[in-house]
Scaffold this active site. Structure first.
Site, PDB file in Angstrom:
ATOM      1  N   ARG A  39       0.851  -1.184   0.000  1.00 18.02           N
ATOM      2  CA  ARG A  39       0.000   0.000   0.000  1.00 18.02           C
ATOM      3  C   ARG A  39       0.893   1.243   0.000  1.00 18.02           C
ATOM      4  O   ARG A  39       1.923   1.292   0.681  1.00 18.02           O
ATOM      5  CB  ARG A  39      -0.932   0.030   1.220  1.00 18.02           C
ATOM      6  N   GLU A  62      -3.983   7.367  -6.214  1.00 19.81           N
ATOM      7  CA  GLU A  62      -3.998   6.706  -7.523  1.00 19.81           C
ATOM      8  C   GLU A  62      -5.241   7.125  -8.303  1.00 19.81           C
ATOM      9  O   GLU A  62      -6.302   7.318  -7.710  1.00 19.81           O
ATOM     10  CB  GLU A  62      -3.977   5.185  -7.341  1.00 19.81           C
ATOM     11  N   HIS A 113      -0.184  -0.188 -10.497  1.00 18.47           N
ATOM     12  CA  HIS A 113      -0.940  -1.042  -9.571  1.00 18.47           C
ATOM     13  C   HIS A 113      -1.516  -2.256 -10.312  1.00 18.47           C
ATOM     14  O   HIS A 113      -2.708  -2.573 -10.198  1.00 18.47           O
ATOM     15  CB  HIS A 113      -2.064  -0.255  -8.898  1.00 18.47           C
TER      16      HIS A 113
END
Length: 315
Positions: free
Chosen positions: A228, A257, A276
Site C-alpha cells: 500500500r 492513484e 498497480h
C-alpha cells in the site's frame, strides 16, 4: 437469500449461484439494477469507493457478510462500515503468485540494468561491457511474511538469495533464513540488498518507510513496494532517490492513484513505476470467484468462513 454483486464480477458468479439465491448488481458508483433491500451478502468491487460502500450499506442494512476481492481492507474499515455488525472476509492468497512473480521482475529489472539495455537498443548502440549484477547470494528483506511474502521467498530462494523476514509473531517459515519480530527489522536494513514491503496498511504500518529508515539502507539497496502506498513516506522516498540514499525503487502502488501526470516519480531515472497492476492476471479473477463461491457455501451451511478479517488489527 439475496446477494449483491459488483458488475465487474457478476457475469462470472451468477451462473454458479444456487437456484434459490437471487442477485442484484451494483456498479462502481453505487447504482443498482434491482432492489437491494433484504440482501444478506455483499461482494464489493475492485477498489470499491467509500461512497459506493456506504450507499450499499444504507440500501441493504440486512447485510451480515461482506467479501472483498482485495487482500488489503484499509479502504473498507471506515467508521460507517465498523458501525455495522458485518463479517468481513478478504481474498488473501489469491494474488500471491502474480505479485511474487512481479517482485522478481522488479529485482531482475534492477540487477540486469534493463533500463540501460533498452536505451542501448533505442540508440542502436552496442555496449557489451555494460555492468550487470546477479541476484545470487544477495540479501532480500521481506517486511511482511504472509501469503505474498512466502511466495516471494519461494521464488527468490531458487535464485540463491538469502531471505530475511519480519512479522508480528516471528516463527520459522520455509525458504526464510532469518525471521525477526515486527520491531526488529530496522536493524537488518544496513545489510539488505533488496527490501520488499509486503505488509498490510494499518495504523502501525502507515509511514513505516520514512527518512529514518531510508537513511539506514545501503546506497546500493533497492526498495520495492507492492503493498500500500501510505506505508511509504513518498516525500522522503523522493528525496532518497534524488540524492542517492538508495540505488532505486520499484513501485506498483501509491498513496494517491492514479499517480498524477505531474508527479516527479514518473521522471526519476532510478524508479520503475507500474500502475498497480502486479496482481492482474486471469487466474486471479478465477481464484476470487472460487473463493467467494466456496465461502458462500460455508456461509449458508453456517460453517467457518475462510479469510475472516480481524477488524481490530486491520487484516
Amino acid at each position: 437469500m439475496k446477494v449483491i454483486l459488483p458488475v465487474e464480477l457478476a457475469d462470472d458468479i451468477e451462473p454458479l449461484l444456487p437456484s434459490d439465491i437471487t442477485s442484484v448488481r451494483v456498479d462502481p458508483d453505487g447504482n443498482f439494477d434491482g432492489d437491494p433491500s433484504g440482501a444478506e451478502v455483499y461482494l464489493n468491487g475492485f477498489r470499491v469507493k467509500n461512497t459506493t460502500l456506504h450507499k450499499v450499506l444504507a440500501a441493504a442494512p440486512t447485510i451480515r457478510w461482506q467479501h472483498t476481492p482485495s487482500s488489503g481492507v484499509n479502504h473498507i474499515l471506515t467508521p460507517t462500515f465498523l458501525s455495522h455488525d458485518i463479517i468481513l472476509t478478504n481474498s488473501s492468497g489469491v494474488h500471491a503468485i502474480p505479485i511474487a512473480e512481479f517482485v522478481l521482475n522488479f529485482m531482475l529489472y534492477h540487477a540486469k540494468n534493463v533500463r540501460e539495455l533498452q536505451d542501448l537498443q533505442t540508440n542502436h548502440y552496442w555496449n557489451k561491457w555494460l555492468e550487470l549484477q546477479e541476484l545470487y547470494e544477495k540479501t532480500l528483506l521481506l517486511i511482511g511474511t504472509g501469503n505474498i511474502g512466502q511466495e516471494i521467498a519461494l521464488r527468490a530462494k531458487a535464485f540463491g538469495m538469502q531471505i530475511w523476514g519480519s512479522r508480528r509473531n516471528p516463527e520459522p517459515l520455509a525458504n526464510f533464513d532469518k525471521i525477526v519480530g515486527a520491531n526488529e527489522w530496522k536493524a537488518l536494513l544496513p545489510e539488505a540488498d533488496y527490501i520488499v514491503i509486503a505488509t498490510p496498511l494499518t495504523p502501525e504500518t502507515k509511514g513505516l518507510i520514512n527518512a529514518e529508515t531510508l537513511r539506514l539502507m545501503r546506497p546500493t539497496a533497492y526498495l520495492i513496494n507492492i503493498a500500500r502506498g501510505a506505508i511509504v513516506d513518498e516525500n522522503a522516498l523522493l528525496t532518497a532517490l534524488r540524492e542517492g540514499w538508495i540505488a532505486g525503487a520499484g513501485l506498483d502502488i501509491f498513496e494517491s492513484e492514479p499517480l498524477p501526470p505531474e508527479s516527479p516519480f514518473w521522471s526519476l531515472p532510478n524508479a520503475f513505476i507500474t500502475p498497480h497492476c502486479s496482481a492482474l492476471t486471469p487466474q486471479v479473477r478465477s481464484r476470487i470467484v472460487k473463493l467467494f463461491i466456496d465461502n458462500l457455501t460455508s456461509y449458508r451451511n453456517k460453517e467457518k468462513l475462510r479469510n475472516v478479517v480481524n477488524k481490530n488489527v486491520g487484516y
